[in-house]
Motif scaffolding. Structure first.
Motif, PDB file in Angstrom:
ATOM      1  N   ASN A 341       0.806  -1.217   0.000  1.00  9.03           N
ATOM      2  CA  ASN A 341       0.000   0.000   0.000  1.00  9.03           C
ATOM      3  C   ASN A 341       0.843   1.273   0.000  1.00  9.03           C
ATOM      4  O   ASN A 341       0.332   2.354   0.267  1.00  9.03           O
ATOM      5  N   ALA A 342       2.138   1.170  -0.278  1.00  7.08           N
ATOM      6  CA  ALA A 342       3.023   2.332  -0.221  1.00  7.08           C
ATOM      7  C   ALA A 342       3.364   2.823  -1.625  1.00  7.08           C
ATOM      8  O   ALA A 342       3.791   2.049  -2.482  1.00  7.08           O
ATOM      9  N   LEU A 343       3.167   4.112  -1.833  1.00 13.13           N
ATOM     10  CA  LEU A 343       3.576   4.742  -3.100  1.00 13.13           C
ATOM     11  C   LEU A 343       5.059   5.048  -3.092  1.00 13.13           C
ATOM     12  O   LEU A 343       5.703   5.054  -4.143  1.00 13.13           O
ATOM     13  N   SER A 344       5.602   5.344  -1.934  1.00 14.28           N
ATOM     14  CA  SER A 344       7.040   5.605  -1.826  1.00 14.28           C
ATOM     15  C   SER A 344       7.473   5.283  -0.413  1.00 14.28           C
ATOM     16  O   SER A 344       6.653   5.181   0.506  1.00 14.28           O
ATOM     17  N   ARG A 345       8.779   5.127  -0.285  1.00 14.07           N
ATOM     18  CA  ARG A 345       9.326   4.914   1.046  1.00 14.07           C
ATOM     19  C   ARG A 345      10.658   5.623   1.155  1.00 14.07           C
ATOM     20  O   ARG A 345      11.503   5.528   0.260  1.00 14.07           O
ATOM     21  N   LYS A 346      10.803   6.336   2.258  1.00 11.31           N
ATOM     22  CA  LYS A 346      12.106   6.946   2.557  1.00 11.31           C
ATOM     23  C   LYS A 346      12.811   6.038   3.551  1.00 11.31           C
ATOM     24  O   LYS A 346      12.239   5.652   4.570  1.00 11.31           O
ATOM     25  N   ILE A 347      14.024   5.686   3.222  1.00  4.89           N
ATOM     26  CA  ILE A 347      14.797   4.818   4.109  1.00  4.89           C
ATOM     27  C   ILE A 347      15.969   5.604   4.675  1.00  4.89           C
ATOM     28  O   ILE A 347      16.410   6.595   4.103  1.00  4.89           O
ATOM     29  N   ASN A 414      30.439   8.987  10.615  1.00  5.60           N
ATOM     30  CA  ASN A 414      29.424   7.929  10.706  1.00  5.60           C
ATOM     31  C   ASN A 414      28.128   8.440  10.095  1.00  5.60           C
ATOM     32  O   ASN A 414      27.114   8.616  10.778  1.00  5.60           O
ATOM     33  N   PRO A 415      28.137   8.672   8.799  1.00  4.09           N
ATOM     34  CA  PRO A 415      26.962   9.307   8.181  1.00  4.09           C
ATOM     35  C   PRO A 415      25.796   8.340   8.012  1.00  4.09           C
ATOM     36  O   PRO A 415      25.983   7.147   7.771  1.00  4.09           O
ATOM     37  N   ASN A 416      24.616   8.910   8.151  1.00  2.00           N
ATOM     38  CA  ASN A 416      23.386   8.206   7.803  1.00  2.00           C
ATOM     39  C   ASN A 416      22.897   8.731   6.464  1.00  2.00           C
ATOM     40  O   ASN A 416      22.856   9.948   6.248  1.00  2.00           O
ATOM     41  N   VAL A 417      22.521   7.830   5.593  1.00  3.14           N
ATOM     42  CA  VAL A 417      21.995   8.206   4.283  1.00  3.14           C
ATOM     43  C   VAL A 417      20.480   8.044   4.314  1.00  3.14           C
ATOM     44  O   VAL A 417      19.957   7.050   4.813  1.00  3.14           O
ATOM     45  N   THR A 418      19.788   9.039   3.813  1.00  2.00           N
ATOM     46  CA  THR A 418      18.352   8.911   3.594  1.00  2.00           C
ATOM     47  C   THR A 418      18.106   8.917   2.093  1.00  2.00           C
ATOM     48  O   THR A 418      18.717   9.702   1.364  1.00  2.00           O
ATOM     49  N   ALA A 419      17.247   8.025   1.644  1.00  2.00           N
ATOM     50  CA  ALA A 419      16.961   7.910   0.211  1.00  2.00           C
ATOM     51  C   ALA A 419      15.492   7.557   0.038  1.00  2.00           C
ATOM     52  O   ALA A 419      14.893   6.893   0.897  1.00  2.00           O
ATOM     53  N   THR A 420      14.930   8.011  -1.056  1.00  2.00           N
ATOM     54  CA  THR A 420      13.509   7.782  -1.330  1.00  2.00           C
ATOM     55  C   THR A 420      13.356   6.927  -2.577  1.00  2.00           C
ATOM     56  O   THR A 420      13.882   7.266  -3.638  1.00  2.00           O
ATOM     57  N   VAL A 421      12.639   5.829  -2.415  1.00  4.68           N
ATOM     58  CA  VAL A 421      12.331   4.966  -3.554  1.00  4.68           C
ATOM     59  C   VAL A 421      10.838   5.109  -3.839  1.00  4.68           C
ATOM     60  O   VAL A 421      10.016   5.149  -2.920  1.00  4.68           O
ATOM     61  N   GLU A 422      10.510   5.216  -5.127  1.00  2.75           N
ATOM     62  CA  GLU A 422       9.115   5.399  -5.526  1.00  2.75           C
ATOM     63  C   GLU A 422       8.651   4.202  -6.341  1.00  2.75           C
ATOM     64  O   GLU A 422       9.430   3.603  -7.095  1.00  2.75           O
ATOM     65  N   ARG A 423       7.380   3.886  -6.195  1.00  3.85           N
ATOM     66  CA  ARG A 423       6.812   2.690  -6.820  1.00  3.85           C
ATOM     67  C   ARG A 423       6.980   2.649  -8.341  1.00  3.85           C
ATOM     68  O   ARG A 423       7.211   1.578  -8.910  1.00  3.85           O
ATOM     69  N   PRO A 424       6.847   3.784  -9.060  1.00  2.00           N
ATOM     70  CA  PRO A 424       6.930   3.695 -10.532  1.00  2.00           C
ATOM     71  C   PRO A 424       8.221   3.082 -11.060  1.00  2.00           C
ATOM     72  O   PRO A 424       8.237   2.563 -12.172  1.00  2.00           O
ATOM     73  N   VAL A 425       9.316   3.145 -10.280  1.00  2.74           N
ATOM     74  CA  VAL A 425      10.574   2.594 -10.781  1.00  2.74           C
ATOM     75  C   VAL A 425      10.457   1.081 -10.978  1.00  2.74           C
ATOM     76  O   VAL A 425      11.209   0.482 -11.748  1.00  2.74           O
ATOM     77  N   PHE A 426       9.479   0.453 -10.337  1.00  2.00           N
ATOM     78  CA  PHE A 426       9.267  -0.986 -10.476  1.00  2.00           C
ATOM     79  C   PHE A 426       8.302  -1.312 -11.621  1.00  2.00           C
ATOM     80  O   PHE A 426       7.946  -2.466 -11.815  1.00  2.00           O
ATOM     81  N   GLY A 427       7.888  -0.290 -12.351  1.00  2.11           N
ATOM     82  CA  GLY A 427       6.934  -0.512 -13.433  1.00  2.11           C
ATOM     83  C   GLY A 427       5.495  -0.515 -12.965  1.00  2.11           C
ATOM     84  O   GLY A 427       4.590  -0.855 -13.734  1.00  2.11           O
ATOM     85  N   ASP A 428       5.276  -0.138 -11.723  1.00  2.22           N
ATOM     86  CA  ASP A 428       3.924  -0.102 -11.165  1.00  2.22           C
ATOM     87  C   ASP A 428       3.625   1.332 -10.757  1.00  2.22           C
ATOM     88  O   ASP A 428       4.251   1.860  -9.826  1.00  2.22           O
ATOM     89  N   ASP A 429       2.707   1.952 -11.451  1.00  6.07           N
ATOM     90  CA  ASP A 429       2.413   3.368 -11.205  1.00  6.07           C
ATOM     91  C   ASP A 429       0.904   3.569 -11.127  1.00  6.07           C
ATOM     92  O   ASP A 429       0.289   4.189 -11.995  1.00  6.07           O
ATOM     93  N   PRO A 430       0.269   3.029 -10.094  1.00  4.71           N
ATOM     94  CA  PRO A 430      -1.198   3.123 -10.008  1.00  4.71           C
ATOM     95  C   PRO A 430      -1.703   4.554  -9.923  1.00  4.71           C
ATOM     96  O   PRO A 430      -2.827   4.833 -10.334  1.00  4.71           O
ATOM     97  N   LEU A 431      -0.876   5.455  -9.407  1.00  5.11           N
ATOM     98  CA  LEU A 431      -1.306   6.842  -9.302  1.00  5.11           C
ATOM     99  C   LEU A 431      -1.559   7.440 -10.679  1.00  5.11           C
ATOM    100  O   LEU A 431      -2.393   8.328 -10.840  1.00  5.11           O
ATOM    101  N   ASN A 432      -0.854   6.951 -11.681  1.00  2.71           N
ATOM    102  CA  ASN A 432      -1.032   7.414 -13.062  1.00  2.71           C
ATOM    103  C   ASN A 432      -1.678   6.346 -13.947  1.00  2.71           C
ATOM    104  O   ASN A 432      -1.488   6.324 -15.165  1.00  2.71           O
ATOM    105  N   LYS A 433      -2.409   5.436 -13.298  1.00  2.59           N
ATOM    106  CA  LYS A 433      -3.197   4.420 -13.985  1.00  2.59           C
ATOM    107  C   LYS A 433      -2.345   3.492 -14.863  1.00  2.59           C
ATOM    108  O   LYS A 433      -2.740   3.105 -15.960  1.00  2.59           O
ATOM    109  N   LYS A 434      -1.160   3.179 -14.355  1.00  2.83           N
ATOM    110  CA  LYS A 434      -0.294   2.201 -15.018  1.00  2.83           C
ATOM    111  C   LYS A 434      -0.020   1.111 -13.990  1.00  2.83           C
ATOM    112  O   LYS A 434       0.813   1.267 -13.106  1.00  2.83           O
TER     113      LYS A 434
END
Length: 852
Positions: A341-347, A414-434
């Motif tokens: 149920n996630a459109l994106s996730r920040k890690i 000792n850096p922490n990296v934050t990064a955002t992954v979005e669902r469309p990169v997996f070929g699944d883009d329900p927000l844009n009806k794909k």
């Protein structure tokens, strides 16, 4: 080089930071010497003494005192404006100020003392002194000091000088009685200037013959198998080109030799090299870093004989004390999930799994330069996915660079990296009806991303080295030490869980049948599945922050339209309001009693003969026998429609029920034209002079009877009720179970596992509606409402006749229904009611029998 400046008058040195904010620089360029410094303005600020304190008067501005160790005040001298004479400028005079006694005046030698000093007996006054050659050297001080002005020699804020002393300005000697500082401007700070002295001494050295070797480039550390570059520069002060010997030695921690490639002015490990006059030679060594620290040694003219050198301690380089350290490389992997149920996730994750990413600076010699900091950066870069070439997994990330500026030779990050992954990169883009549909949604689609990191820090160090320069044994030389951070890579795998709903849901089960569908039943029920109504659905999806919190919930269109279905129904109730038995009771009862009153035979004339009373309804032909009866049909339908209002489903059933009503008889009637007809006003045949029975049936569609009279009268009443089937598009809101039956993610539809396993639940999209429509129509059918007389034919043969009221079958699949797509047309035939009402009539004789 220089560290101090010397005052040529006092012979004392002043520290650089006394008269300059920073150490000045000297550069030789294009045959010129460029001196650059930031001078200080040194005012006397101790004791808080002011001009006003000394002259005992008030000034509009505060006039500072220049510290006499670094300069002096200057005064513009004017003649006094008196006796009508105009004030004129006389020139500039030096100032005098004694820090030990601010009220003191200059120590001026007398004429006799000057005569004795210069041995010139004919000096009469101070003016003659100015003509004496080299008077400054004779006096041991500048001539202007003899006529300098102390603050206490200024009378007041007018600027007038006190009387009785000599001063020098404009190359002349003046008497103070006629002079003033400025012309009425002193009170506002006018006619006062400041002079600051910056005495410097530059010493030039002629170099001796010397070769000096220095590491120009040598890293503090390197990663195994990485390419390492070491460079050495050899400077020559020889005035001619020289040829000399050199040698490299590169070994690991155990002393094993390391193969290297040599470049620059010499391409071999050792040999001879030419160095131009007053120039330099560069030597490079390139090698792969082994799995240990590395020691670098370099020698130039080791014995100092070819050519001959006086100083040899700058001919040999050895990194033993600051070996090129083996730097550990980190390689880590980790996995995160992108839920259904996630459109994106920040890690967020620590690089190198939280290990210290370290850069250790070592200097080849000397000390860290005062004030120098370790500066540089650790750079973080996202690489392409290895699984899906040409794409970068993360939409954004930070930090990209971590800057360093520290007073340390060991830098730990000792850096922490934050990064955002979005669902469309997996070929699944329900927000844009794909939408992407996986064969097995329980298995995630996996993609990877990689963050590589590395960088270095630098810090300036200084050291002393022999140069062979005159008057100095050593000079200070600067160098830059470098150290790499632990490089590495963090490979991130993202398990994207993808589910976009089922294409087809098992529809709810509804009944499709007719209950009590027999000719004898007065009440019948129709049950059928409603027409399918497609509607749009949404699901709710979120974004997940680096702490795993779900936020920014977003309505996302569902991939599939869903179909609303529900149980439709119709209830039919037929009633006999007034049967024929009721209608004919009065006349039949009178006949049975032998009563011949005409008013009692309101609808039919029954025979009063006693022998005929054994029959139900005995009549004689030729009398009137009026059709009669009243019947009621009640139809209630329940249907589901997107729009509230009258429905064709109900209207068509009403019309079909009305049209199914029949009034049938085989009695023979006579028209006003004396014609024998049946109930439909159709002629009756006569065979051998005997009229033949020809049954007829009247309906609403064929309502004309004897003499063209409309036999049946129809009255209807209609009412309706509308119930909206409620829903909420918001998670947690109320939605009627009738919607839930046809949407995914609910127990009502048997798909609760979609919610539990795939976090998928559908909601009705806003802007749609569905209504439960209940319609009721009451149909009243009256036979011969106005009780018009229908005369039977006098020649109607004796015998048994009938009158029958009934309802015909209704073919729900006929064009009358299928043309408007009524969903109940699949139910087949709705059976009629036979009979609804019926009587048997016995004809014995005719009206002529009663008249004979």
């Amino acid at each position: 080089m220089f560290n101090y400046f010397k005052n040529p008058v006092t012979g004392k040195y002043k520290a650089i930071n006394d008269i300059f904010y920073e150490k000045p620089s000297i550069e030789l360029k294009n045959g010129k010497i460029y001196f650059k410094g930031k001078p200080k303005l040194n005012f006397y600020k101790k004791e808080r003494i002011t001009f006003e304190d000394i002259i005992n008067d008030v000034l509009e501005v505060q006039i500072p005192f220049v510290d006499p160790d670094y300069g002096m005040n200057l005064y513009a001298i004017w003649s006094r404006n008196s006796g009508g004479n105009k004030s004129v400028g006389l020139g500039g005079a030096w100032g005098y100020f004694n820090k030990d006694d601010p009220f003191a005046t200059p120590d001026v030698p007398t004429i006799d003392e000057i005569k004795h000093l210069v041995n010139i007996p004919n000096i009469e006054n101070y003016s003659h002194i100015l003509d004496i050659p080299n008077i400054d050297k004779i006096l041991g001080r500048p001539m202007q000091e003899l006529g300098a002005i102390a603050p206490s020699q200024i009378k007041d804020s007018s600027g007038h000088l006190v009387d009785g002393f000599k001063l020098i300005c404009g190359g002349k000697v003046y008497v103070s009685d006629e002079c003033s500082v400025g012309s009425g401007t002193f009170k506002n700070g006018g006619a006062v200037g400041f002079r600051f002295d910056y005495p410097i001494v530059l010493t030039f050295y002629a170099p001796g013959n010397d070769l000096s070797a220095n590491f120009e480039e040598i890293p503090s550390g390197a990663v195994k198998d990485s390419e390492v570059l070491v460079s050495v520069v050899v400077n020559s002060t020889f005035e001619e080109e020289i040829k000399t010997n050199y040698e490299w030695e590169i070994t690991d921690k155990k002393g094993n030799k390391i193969n290297a490639e040599f470049l620059g002015n010499a391409s071999e490990k050792q040999g001879e090299v030419k160095i131009p006059a007053g120039g330099e030679a560069l030597f490079y060594a390139i090698f792969k870093m082994p799995e240990s620290d590395v020691r670098i040694q370099f020698k130039i003219n080791e014995n100092g004989q070819e050519p001959v050198e006086k100083y040899l301690n700058n001919n040999i380089l050895d990194s033993e004390s600051f070996a090129i350290h083996l730097v550990k490389k980190y390689e880590t992997e980790r996995t995160f999930d992108l839920p259904y149920n996630a459109l994106s996730r920040k890690i967020r994750f620590p690089l190198a799994e939280g290990e210290d990413i370290t850069a250790r600076l070592t200097k080849p010699r000397g000390e860290w330069k005062k004030g120098s900091l370790a500066t540089g950066s650790l750079n973080i870069e996202q690489k392409d996915s290895q699984i899906l070439k040409g794409i970068k997994l993360f939409k954004s990330y930070s930090p990209k660079t971590i800057g360093v500026s520290e007073n340390s030779d060991t830098i730990e990050l000792n850096p922490n990296v934050t990064a955002t992954v979005e669902r469309p990169v997996f070929g699944d883009d329900p927000l844009n009806k794909k939408w992407l549909n996986l064969p097995d949604p329980r298995k995630p689609k996996v993609l990877d991303g990689e963050f590589t990191y590395g960088g270095e820090v630098r810090r300036t160090y200084v050291y002393k080295r022999d140069t062979g320069l005159y008057d100095e044994d050593e000079i200070e030389v600067e160098g830059v030490a470098k150290a790499p951070f632990n490089p590495g890579s963090d490979r991130i795998f993202i398990n994207a869980y993808i589910y976009n709903g089922k294409k087809d849901l098992k529809p709810p089960s509804f009944e499709n049948k007719i209950e009590n569908n027999g000719n004898m039943y007065l009440q019948k029920s129709l049950l059928w599945q409603s027409e399918p109504y497609p509607f749009d659905v949404i699901r709710w999806m979120c974004h997940i922050d680096e702490n795993g919190r779900e936020h920014n919930w977003t309505a996302v269109d569902g991939q599939y339209k869903r179909t609303f279905l529900q149980q439709n129904s119709a209830n039919i109730k037929v009633e006999r309001i007034r049967t024929m038995a009721d209608e004919y009771y009065q006349g039949r009862n009178a006949a049975a009693k032998g009563i011949n009153r005409k008013d009692l035979y309101d609808k039919a004339v029954f025979a009063t003969d006693k022998e005929l009373q054994r029959f139900d309804y005995p009549i004689k032909s030729g009398y009137y026998f009026n059709p009669a009866g009243e019947y009621k049909i009640t139809l209630e339908t329940v249907t589901y429609k997107p729009v509230a209002g009258k429905t064709k489903d109900h209207e068509n059933l009403v019309n079909a029920l009305i049209n199914s009503f029949r009034y049938e008889t085989d009695l023979i009637y006579i028209t006003d034209r004396r014609e024998a007809v049946n109930i439909n006003n159709n002629p009756v045949r006569s065979i051998g002079g005997k009229l033949q029975k020809e049954p007829g049936a009247v309906s609403v569609m064929n309502n004309q009877s004897v003499n063209g009279i409309n036999l049946l009268t129809i009255d209807t009443s209609y009412k309706s009720d509308f119930e909206e089937v409620k829903y909420s598009s918001v998670s947690g809101g109320f939605t009627d179970e009738r919607w839930k039956q046809v949407m995914e993610g609910y127990s009502e539809s048997g798909t609760l596992d979609s919610r539990d396993n795939f976090k998928y639940r559908e909601y009705v999209k806003e802007g749609q509606s569905m209504h439960k429509i209940t319609e009721t129509t009451e149909i009243t059918i009256k036979v011969n409402k106005d009780n018009i007389n229908f005369y039977t034919h006098a020649h109607m043969p004796d015998g048994e006749y009938y009158i029958r009221v009934w309802m015909a079958d209704i073919n729900l699949a006929s064009n009358n229904f299928t043309s408007i797509n009524n969903a109940y047309n699949s139910l087949g035939t709705l059976k009629g009611i036979v009979p609804l009402d019926e009587i048997n009539i016995t004809v014995k004789g005719s009206m002529h029998d009663d008249t004979n």
